[in-house]
Design a protein around this motif. Structure first.
Motif, PDB file in Angstrom:
ATOM      1  N   ARG A   1      63.458  49.214  20.547  1.00 55.30           N
ATOM      2  CA  ARG A   1      64.405  48.477  21.332  1.00 55.30           C
ATOM      3  C   ARG A   1      63.847  47.251  21.687  1.00 55.30           C
ATOM      4  NH1 ARG A   1      65.727  52.061  26.364  1.00 55.30           N
ATOM      5  NH2 ARG A   1      63.421  52.280  26.111  1.00 55.30           N
TER       6      ARG A   1
ATOM      7  N   ARG B   1      53.728  49.032  19.061  1.00 55.93           N
ATOM      8  CA  ARG B   1      54.834  49.545  19.672  1.00 55.93           C
ATOM      9  C   ARG B   1      55.516  50.609  18.819  1.00 55.93           C
ATOM     10  NH1 ARG B   1      56.272  43.960  19.343  1.00 55.93           N
ATOM     11  NH2 ARG B   1      55.438  42.635  21.020  1.00 55.93           N
TER      12      ARG B   1
ATOM     13  N   GLU C   1      53.793  49.120  27.012  1.00 57.14           N
ATOM     14  CA  GLU C   1      53.755  50.460  26.401  1.00 57.14           C
ATOM     15  C   GLU C   1      52.367  50.975  26.641  1.00 57.14           C
ATOM     16  OE1 GLU C   1      55.026  52.016  22.685  1.00 57.14           O
ATOM     17  OE2 GLU C   1      56.689  50.682  22.636  1.00 57.14           O
TER      18      GLU C   1
ATOM     19  N   SER D   1      52.665  54.978  24.127  1.00 57.11           N
ATOM     20  CA  SER D   1      53.670  54.939  23.521  1.00 57.11           C
ATOM     21  C   SER D   1      54.787  55.222  24.470  1.00 57.11           C
ATOM     22  CB  SER D   1      53.714  56.058  22.590  1.00 57.11           C
ATOM     23  OG  SER D   1      52.719  55.972  21.396  1.00 57.11           O
ATOM     24  N   ARG D   2      54.913  54.941  26.141  1.00 56.47           N
ATOM     25  CA  ARG D   2      55.464  55.080  26.867  1.00 56.47           C
ATOM     26  C   ARG D   2      55.834  53.647  27.597  1.00 56.47           C
ATOM     27  NH1 ARG D   2      55.432  59.949  30.738  1.00 56.47           N
ATOM     28  NH2 ARG D   2      57.448  58.945  31.288  1.00 56.47           N
TER      29      ARG D   2
ATOM     30  N   ASP E   1      58.391  52.169  20.719  1.00 56.39           N
ATOM     31  CA  ASP E   1      59.755  51.720  20.849  1.00 56.39           C
ATOM     32  C   ASP E   1      60.256  50.695  20.199  1.00 56.39           C
ATOM     33  OD1 ASP E   1      62.332  51.705  22.473  1.00 56.39           O
ATOM     34  OD2 ASP E   1      61.548  52.533  24.151  1.00 56.39           O
TER      35      ASP E   1
ATOM     36  N   ILE F   1      65.025  47.837  26.930  1.00 60.80           N
ATOM     37  CA  ILE F   1      63.899  48.683  27.583  1.00 60.80           C
ATOM     38  C   ILE F   1      63.820  48.355  29.062  1.00 60.80           C
ATOM     39  CG2 ILE F   1      61.377  48.919  27.781  1.00 60.80           C
ATOM     40  CD1 ILE F   1      61.308  48.391  24.824  1.00 60.80           C
TER      41      ILE F   1
END
Length: 321
Positions: A218, A214, A189, A192-193, A216, A223
């Motif tokens: 998942r 993190r 990330e 945050s992406r 996310d 991912i």
């Protein structure tokens, strides 16, 4: 099947000691409510499973309880030795077998080895299928990347981009490493992406003394699948009719194999050439054909011919004497 899920819950609790209902639900792809119903069913059947309330609570088995996991099935045994991504197991009809197989082996491991084995299985992924026009790249700096991935630490990297060749610095929160047909990628990330970073383009990497942050939730396979689809799936590909000199046909087929349009064939165009159709993500993506020089010519569409002519002219101007 519910019986398989009940066994999976016991194996996961046996391996980890205690897990929350939401964690079990995410691992088994059901709802937390379903997990609680399954826990009640296990308790009614005499399995010593119990729930602990509170912020640090969860579901656990009584200490010393071990379930009998005798004998892997034939499919599970075969799946276990195909150490590849879930997509490959699905292609072989083994998609439902790999999860139970790995859980059984994990439960059979000596307890000191389980955390490392479990972490490795969640942070490393192998995807053998090739990407469009891509060839394997040598691994670079994997020791530092792996250290960050397995220790859940942030990374500071100097990265060279493929488009403009510019080098930029990034602070990253790693999710894991993926080997895609021999090329290693860091899934991490940035702000945050989740993004992909090719290992051979990482010029410098440093593990920071900071835990990952993190956003996310998942797992790595989910991912990766999303990032891969964003690259692989072209909603409206640009078809390009091209003429290829026979003397470079073998190399052309090897390099452009994944760009061939569905159902495309190689048609004779005299003694010296063949003609086929490629499907590109964009007009600009056809620039890779310039590597073949005059041995490959785009016949259609006109806008790709104009674009390639402009690129070739600019290159000529740059290098002319």
């Amino acid at each position: 099947m519910r019986s398989e899920r009940l066994l999976s819950i016991m194996l996961l609790l046996q391996t980890h000691g205690q897990l929350s209902a939401s964690d079990l639900a995410a691992r088994l792809e059901v709802s937390p409510r379903t997990i609680m119903r399954d826990v009640e069913a296990l308790s009614s059947a005499g399995v010593p499973v119990y729930s602990v309330r509170g912020p640090h609570g969860g579901i656990a088995l009584l200490p010393g309880y071990r379930t009998d996991v005798t004998g892997l099935t034939a499919d599970e045994s075969r799946a276990l030795f195909v150490l590849l991504s879930g997509g490959v197991h699905r292609d072989l009809g083994l998609g439902e077998a790999i999860g139970p197989a790995l859980r059984k082996v994990m439960a059979a491991l000596p307890s000191p080895h389980r955390p490392d084995a479990d972490l490795l299985s969640r942070r490393i992924l192998v995807d053998p299928s090739r990407w469009r026009g891509a060839s394997a790249r040598p691994a670079a700096g994997l020791d530092v990347l792996q250290q960050a991935v397995l220790s859940d630490r942030r990374l500071r990297v100097r990265y060279r981009h493929g488009g403009d060749g510019a080098e930029r610095d990034y602070t990253l929160d790693p999710h894991g490493l993926v080997s895609k047909a021999g090329t290693w990628y860091l899934v991490a990330e940035h702000r945050s992406r989740p993004k992909l970073f090719r290992s051979d383009r990482i010029r410098r990497a440093e593990v920071l003394d900071e835990e990952v942050r993190r956003s996310d939730p998942r797992e790595l396979p989910q991912i990766w699948d999303g990032l891969r689809r964003a690259i692989d799936e072209v909603p409206t590909p640009v078809p390009a009719r091209v003429r290829v000199r026979r003397s470079v046909l073998q190399r052309f087929r090897m390099v452009q194999e994944t760009d061939l349009a569905p159902g495309a064939d190689f048609e004779d165009d005299g003694d010296e050439y063949v003609v086929t159709t490629l499907a590109f993500r964009s007009v600009e993506a056809g620039a890779m054909l310039l590597a073949f020089g005059p041995d490959v010519e785009v016949l259609d569409p006109p806008e790709m011919r104009r674009y390639l002519a402009g690129r070739a002219l600019a290159t000529h101007e740059q290098y002319k004497f």
